[in-house]
Design a protein around this motif. Structure first.
Motif, PDB file in Angstrom:
ATOM      1  N   MET A 198      41.691  42.938  48.299  1.00 37.85           N
ATOM      2  CA  MET A 198      41.525  43.188  46.875  1.00 37.85           C
ATOM      3  C   MET A 198      42.559  44.242  46.504  1.00 37.85           C
ATOM      4  SD  MET A 198      37.887  44.601  45.467  1.00 37.85           S
ATOM      5  CE  MET A 198      37.397  45.854  46.613  1.00 37.85           C
ATOM      6  N   GLY A 199      43.283  43.992  45.414  1.00 35.14           N
ATOM      7  CA  GLY A 199      44.317  44.931  45.004  1.00 35.14           C
ATOM      8  C   GLY A 199      44.731  44.695  43.570  1.00 35.14           C
ATOM      9  N   TRP A 200      45.616  45.553  43.083  1.00 33.89           N
ATOM     10  CA  TRP A 200      46.053  45.511  41.690  1.00 33.89           C
ATOM     11  C   TRP A 200      47.460  44.945  41.575  1.00 33.89           C
ATOM     12  CZ3 TRP A 200      42.565  46.271  38.052  1.00 33.89           C
ATOM     13  CH2 TRP A 200      41.396  46.955  38.409  1.00 33.89           C
ATOM     14  N   SER A 201      47.657  44.095  40.574  1.00 35.68           N
ATOM     15  CA  SER A 201      48.994  43.567  40.292  1.00 35.68           C
ATOM     16  C   SER A 201      49.736  44.542  39.385  1.00 35.68           C
ATOM     17  CB  SER A 201      48.884  42.199  39.597  1.00 35.68           C
ATOM     18  OG  SER A 201      48.460  42.366  38.254  1.00 35.68           O
ATOM     19  N   ASP A 202      51.011  44.278  39.161  1.00 35.32           N
ATOM     20  CA  ASP A 202      51.785  45.143  38.276  1.00 35.32           C
ATOM     21  C   ASP A 202      51.361  45.008  36.813  1.00 35.32           C
ATOM     22  OD1 ASP A 202      52.836  42.641  37.804  1.00 35.32           O
ATOM     23  OD2 ASP A 202      54.894  43.186  38.291  1.00 35.32           O
ATOM     24  N   GLN A 203      50.574  43.988  36.490  1.00 27.51           N
ATOM     25  CA  GLN A 203      50.031  43.811  35.146  1.00 27.51           C
ATOM     26  C   GLN A 203      48.646  44.453  35.015  1.00 27.51           C
ATOM     27  OE1 GLN A 203      51.691  42.128  32.517  1.00 27.51           O
ATOM     28  NE2 GLN A 203      53.373  42.423  33.954  1.00 27.51           N
ATOM     29  N   GLU A 204      48.253  45.241  36.027  1.00 33.32           N
ATOM     30  CA  GLU A 204      46.944  45.879  36.125  1.00 33.32           C
ATOM     31  C   GLU A 204      45.802  44.864  36.083  1.00 33.32           C
ATOM     32  OE1 GLU A 204      46.219  49.527  34.122  1.00 33.32           O
ATOM     33  OE2 GLU A 204      48.216  50.272  34.555  1.00 33.32           O
ATOM     34  N   VAL A 210      41.601  36.322  39.829  1.00 29.71           N
ATOM     35  CA  VAL A 210      42.281  37.437  39.185  1.00 29.71           C
ATOM     36  C   VAL A 210      41.499  37.821  37.931  1.00 29.71           C
ATOM     37  CG1 VAL A 210      44.451  38.243  38.177  1.00 29.71           C
ATOM     38  CG2 VAL A 210      44.501  36.585  40.055  1.00 29.71           C
ATOM     39  N   TYR A 211      41.147  39.120  37.840  1.00 26.40           N
ATOM     40  CA  TYR A 211      40.408  39.660  36.697  1.00 26.40           C
ATOM     41  C   TYR A 211      41.294  40.630  35.933  1.00 26.40           C
ATOM     42  CZ  TYR A 211      36.091  38.285  39.152  1.00 26.40           C
ATOM     43  OH  TYR A 211      35.096  37.593  39.794  1.00 26.40           O
ATOM     44  N   ASP A 212      41.055  40.757  34.611  1.00 29.50           N
ATOM     45  CA  ASP A 212      41.693  41.848  33.878  1.00 29.50           C
ATOM     46  C   ASP A 212      40.850  43.105  34.104  1.00 29.50           C
ATOM     47  OD1 ASP A 212      39.520  41.807  32.074  1.00 29.50           O
ATOM     48  OD2 ASP A 212      40.669  40.841  30.483  1.00 29.50           O
ATOM     49  N   ILE A 213      41.271  44.247  33.584  1.00 35.25           N
ATOM     50  CA  ILE A 213      40.558  45.495  33.884  1.00 35.25           C
ATOM     51  C   ILE A 213      39.189  45.569  33.221  1.00 35.25           C
ATOM     52  CG2 ILE A 213      42.656  46.800  34.323  1.00 35.25           C
ATOM     53  CD1 ILE A 213      42.190  48.214  31.647  1.00 35.25           C
ATOM     54  N   PHE A 214      38.883  44.617  32.336  1.00 32.33           N
ATOM     55  CA  PHE A 214      37.570  44.592  31.699  1.00 32.33           C
ATOM     56  C   PHE A 214      36.651  43.554  32.324  1.00 32.33           C
ATOM     57  CE2 PHE A 214      40.590  46.213  28.549  1.00 32.33           C
ATOM     58  CZ  PHE A 214      40.065  47.490  28.425  1.00 32.33           C
ATOM     59  N   GLY A 215      37.088  42.915  33.410  1.00 29.50           N
ATOM     60  CA  GLY A 215      36.240  42.001  34.156  1.00 29.50           C
ATOM     61  C   GLY A 215      36.305  40.547  33.745  1.00 29.50           C
ATOM     62  N   ALA A 216      37.197  40.187  32.862  1.00 26.96           N
ATOM     63  CA  ALA A 216      37.347  38.787  32.461  1.00 26.96           C
ATOM     64  C   ALA A 216      38.249  38.069  33.463  1.00 26.96           C
ATOM     65  CB  ALA A 216      37.947  38.688  31.065  1.00 26.96           C
ATOM     66  N   VAL A 217      37.851  36.867  33.875  1.00 26.57           N
ATOM     67  CA  VAL A 217      38.672  36.076  34.791  1.00 26.57           C
ATOM     68  C   VAL A 217      39.891  35.576  34.027  1.00 26.57           C
ATOM     69  CG1 VAL A 217      38.778  33.997  36.206  1.00 26.57           C
ATOM     70  CG2 VAL A 217      36.699  35.379  36.189  1.00 26.57           C
ATOM     71  N   VAL A 218      41.081  35.890  34.544  1.00 27.17           N
ATOM     72  CA  VAL A 218      42.309  35.426  33.905  1.00 27.17           C
ATOM     73  C   VAL A 218      42.993  34.313  34.696  1.00 27.17           C
ATOM     74  CG1 VAL A 218      42.738  37.564  32.644  1.00 27.17           C
ATOM     75  CG2 VAL A 218      43.694  37.289  34.919  1.00 27.17           C
ATOM     76  N   LEU A 219      42.613  34.161  35.981  1.00 27.57           N
ATOM     77  CA  LEU A 219      43.262  33.151  36.812  1.00 27.57           C
ATOM     78  C   LEU A 219      42.404  32.874  38.038  1.00 27.57           C
ATOM     79  CD1 LEU A 219      45.923  31.503  37.338  1.00 27.57           C
ATOM     80  CD2 LEU A 219      46.781  33.526  38.525  1.00 27.57           C
TER      81      LEU A 219
END
Length: 135
Positions: free
Chosen positions: A53-59, A72-81
């Motif tokens: 588990m880690g962070w991408s350059d797009q946070e 892949v989740y955004d920082i608010f917990g929404a699945v983006v991919l």
């Protein structure tokens, strides 16, 4: 430097049927979101272990599962991919280790081959295999 911290808690005895909890915090300790972690609906029965588990350059938070699933989740917990790193014909091959960097990731599998994704910032990432001749 990253401005967020992630924590994965095991399920409690009272809520073991609901799975683990994934929490995302700011760097100062403020809770941003809580995600009820379950294996993605498109995965087979059972909950594969999180290998990395880690962070991408797009946070975005990147989770790599032992069966090759990537969420892949955004920082608010929404699945983006969501996608499979390994082909469906991989059989019993599992992800043993994985490193996430910038916009990509590289994973070592149980058959000692390497799978990589160069760009997680696209709708349809293109995983590719690099044979190591170590199997």
């Amino acid at each position: 430097t990253k401005q967020t911290i992630t924590s994965l808690s095991p399920p409690s005895a009272a809520s073991s049927d609901q799975g683990s909890t994934l929490q995302i915090y700011t760097s100062s300790g403020g809770l941003l979101t809580t995600i009820a972690w379950r294996s993605p609906a498109w995965k087979s029965a059972g909950s594969p272990r999180i290998v990395s588990m880690g962070w991408s350059d797009q946070e975005n938070l990147v989770l790599v599962l032992e069966d090759g699933g990537v969420v892949v989740y955004d920082i608010f917990g929404a699945v983006v991919l969501q996608f499979n790193l390994l082909p469906t014909v991989a059989g019993n091959i599992r992800v043993e280790d994985c490193q996430i960097w910038g916009a990509g990731l590289v994973a070592l599998t149980s058959n000692m081959n390497i799978w990589a994704v160069d760009n997680l910032n696209v709708e349809d990432p293109m995983p590719y295999e690099m044979e190591t001749q170590l199997n």
